[in-house]
Structures are given as structure tokens and as C-alpha cells.
Design a protein around this motif. Structure first.
Motif, short mmCIF file in Angstrom:
data_model
loop_
_atom_site.label_atom_id
_atom_site.label_comp_id
_atom_site.label_asym_id
_atom_site.label_seq_id
_atom_site.Cartn_x
_atom_site.Cartn_y
_atom_site.Cartn_z
N GLU A 107 63.85 11.34 20.74
CA GLU A 107 65.20 11.19 22.01
C GLU A 107 64.72 12.30 23.30
O GLU A 107 65.54 12.04 24.02
N PHE A 108 65.13 13.77 22.74
CA PHE A 108 64.83 14.77 23.61
C PHE A 108 63.72 15.79 23.75
O PHE A 108 63.45 16.30 24.13
N LYS A 109 62.21 14.23 24.79
CA LYS A 109 61.06 15.20 24.37
C LYS A 109 60.77 15.03 25.47
O LYS A 109 59.90 16.14 25.97
N GLN A 110 61.61 14.23 26.47
CA GLN A 110 61.85 15.30 27.94
C GLN A 110 62.33 16.53 27.22
O GLN A 110 60.92 17.37 28.71
N ALA A 111 62.76 16.80 27.24
CA ALA A 111 64.00 18.31 27.42
C ALA A 111 62.82 18.96 26.62
O ALA A 111 63.07 20.39 27.48
N TYR A 112 62.19 18.96 25.41
CA TYR A 112 61.65 19.13 24.40
C TYR A 112 60.10 19.96 25.65
O TYR A 112 59.78 20.83 25.72
N GLN A 113 59.59 19.04 25.61
CA GLN A 113 58.63 19.37 26.63
C GLN A 113 58.85 20.32 27.68
O GLN A 113 58.27 21.26 27.94
N ALA A 114 60.04 20.18 28.39
CA ALA A 114 60.00 20.95 30.06
C ALA A 114 60.53 22.60 29.61
O ALA A 114 60.22 23.52 29.68
N MET A 115 61.16 22.12 28.14
CA MET A 115 61.02 23.84 27.17
C MET A 115 60.20 25.11 27.10
O MET A 115 60.06 25.89 26.92
N ILE A 116 59.29 24.13 26.88
CA ILE A 116 57.67 24.64 26.17
C ILE A 116 56.73 24.71 26.88
O ILE A 116 55.73 25.15 27.48
N SER A 117 56.55 23.94 28.02
CA SER A 117 56.24 24.08 29.20
C SER A 117 55.66 24.97 29.77
O SER A 117 56.55 25.77 30.14
N LEU A 118 54.59 25.51 30.68
CA LEU A 118 54.05 26.26 30.92
C LEU A 118 53.79 26.35 32.88
O LEU A 118 53.51 24.99 33.24
N PRO A 119 54.01 27.25 33.91
CA PRO A 119 53.92 26.64 34.85
C PRO A 119 52.39 26.34 35.12
O PRO A 119 51.63 27.08 34.49
N SER A 120 52.30 25.59 36.35
CA SER A 120 50.83 25.06 36.08
C SER A 120 50.11 25.68 36.56
O SER A 120 48.21 25.82 35.61
N TRP A 121 50.41 26.52 37.30
CA TRP A 121 49.58 27.50 37.97
C TRP A 121 48.52 28.48 36.27
O TRP A 121 47.51 29.38 36.67
N VAL A 122 50.19 28.52 35.77
CA VAL A 122 49.82 29.51 33.93
C VAL A 122 48.38 28.45 33.57
O VAL A 122 47.63 29.13 32.93
N LYS A 123 48.66 27.27 32.86
CA LYS A 123 48.02 27.35 32.32
C LYS A 123 46.56 26.56 33.11
O LYS A 123 45.60 26.56 32.46
N THR A 124 46.42 25.77 34.96
CA THR A 124 45.48 25.85 35.47
C THR A 124 44.35 27.14 35.76
O THR A 124 43.00 27.23 35.76
N ALA A 125 45.21 28.46 35.44
CA ALA A 125 44.48 30.29 36.40
C ALA A 125 44.14 30.02 37.09
O ALA A 125 43.32 30.23 38.08
N GLN A 126 44.58 28.49 38.05
CA GLN A 126 44.92 28.63 39.58
C GLN A 126 45.87 29.82 40.17
O GLN A 126 46.94 29.57 40.24
N ALA A 127 45.76 30.86 40.46
CA ALA A 127 46.33 31.84 40.74
C ALA A 127 45.95 32.94 41.30
O ALA A 127 44.52 33.20 41.25
N THR A 128 46.64 34.14 41.68
CA THR A 128 46.07 35.40 42.67
C THR A 128 46.05 36.86 41.49
O THR A 128 46.68 36.47 40.74
N SER A 129 44.53 37.32 41.64
CA SER A 129 44.21 37.95 40.22
C SER A 129 43.26 38.87 40.92
O SER A 129 42.85 39.21 41.95
N VAL A 130 43.12 40.34 40.03
CA VAL A 130 42.77 41.27 40.54
C VAL A 130 41.61 41.00 39.75
O VAL A 130 41.08 41.00 38.48
N PRO A 131 39.92 42.51 39.64
CA PRO A 131 39.60 42.66 38.78
C PRO A 131 39.88 43.02 37.43
O PRO A 131 41.22 43.65 36.92
N VAL A 132 39.44 43.21 36.15
CA VAL A 132 39.58 43.20 35.37
C VAL A 132 39.52 44.38 34.58
O VAL A 132 38.48 45.01 35.61
N THR A 133 40.08 45.40 33.75
CA THR A 133 39.36 46.44 33.44
C THR A 133 39.54 46.44 31.65
O THR A 133 40.20 45.50 31.31
#
Length: 136
Positions: free
Chosen positions: A35-61
Motif C-alpha cells: 500500500e505504501f510502496k511508493q512513499a517507502y521507496q521515496a523515503m529510502i531513495s538516494l539522489p541519482s547523482w549519489v547512486k550513479t556517482a555522476q558528481a563533481t569530485s576532487v582527488p582523494v587523500t
């Protein structure tokens, strides 16, 4: 007259499980998956840039936590780095990763730890966020 109590107790013995089943409250898992699948999925979903790692980033340390070396990185949502950022720590042996997702709006900062970091790892992730956001 003896037959009525026997008949009534027999009826109740069979009817009680049926009535209990009909009135069984739903479980949280049932509601979250149906019954609440859509609301539940929205609650646990991460932004697409996080899931895909399509992001602006810097060199690691390399950082040390409890005497062990880890890889520390920082990334953010393209064209919105001030509002959406993530600190990431990788185990050098590729066995685990932990993160701190930070989403800021005009009035609040929401931060969520990812990967179940222990308190020491949480401290390192929070310090990395502060280092990347000295004015916060």
C-alpha cells in the motif's frame, strides 16, 4: 441442555482462528511493500547523482583511522555543490565504503550516514564535511 454449551464451545473453537485472521493487523513490511510502496521507496531513495556517482569530485587523500589507512573522497551534485555533498571513505582492501550525505536548504542541514559506519568512522566523515565546509 448440555448440547448447547458443547455446540457453542465447538463453534468458538473453530471461529476464533477465522475471526483472528480476518482482524489481523497489517505488518510494517506488508504496508511498505504494498500500500505504501511508493512513499517507502521515496523515503529510502538516494539522489541519482549519489547512486550513479555522476558528481563533481576532487582527488582523494589517504587518512588514518585507528592506525589503518583509508581513502577519503568528497563529491557533490553537479551545479549544486553548496546544497548537496557526500564524503566517502573507502577501505583500501576494497571491502567496504562509508559515506556522509549532506543536503542543505535555506533553513536546515540534513545529514545521513551510509554504510553503517562505527562511531570512529562517523567522526572522520563529519570532520571531512567540516573541512570541506568551514563556514558551516
Amino acid at each position: 441442555m448440555m448440547r448447547l454449551p458443547l455446540l457453542l464451545s465447538t463453534f468458538l473453537a473453530f471461529a476464533t482462528p477465522i475471526m483472528a485472521f480476518a482482524g489481523t493487523p497489517q505488518t510494517t513490511a506488508d504496508l511498505a511493500s504494498k500500500e505504501f510502496k511508493q512513499a517507502y521507496q521515496a523515503m529510502i531513495s538516494l539522489p541519482s547523482w549519489v547512486k550513479t556517482a555522476q558528481a563533481t569530485s576532487v582527488p582523494v587523500t589517504i587518512i588514518n583511522i585507528a592506525g589503518k589507512p583509508y581513502i577519503l573522497g568528497h563529491m557533490c551534485r553537479p551545479h549544486d555543490c553548496a546544497a548537496q555533498q557526500m564524503e566517502v571513505v573507502f577501505a583500501k582492501d576494497h571491502s567496504a565504503a562509508w559515506g556522509l550525505l549532506s543536503i542543505k536548504d535555506a533553513t536546515s542541514l540534513k545529514q545521513n550516514f551510509l554504510g553503517s559506519p562505527d562511531p570512529e568512522m562517523q567522526k572522520a566523515l563529519a570532520k571531512a564535511y567540516q573541512d570541506n565546509n568551514p563556514s558551516d
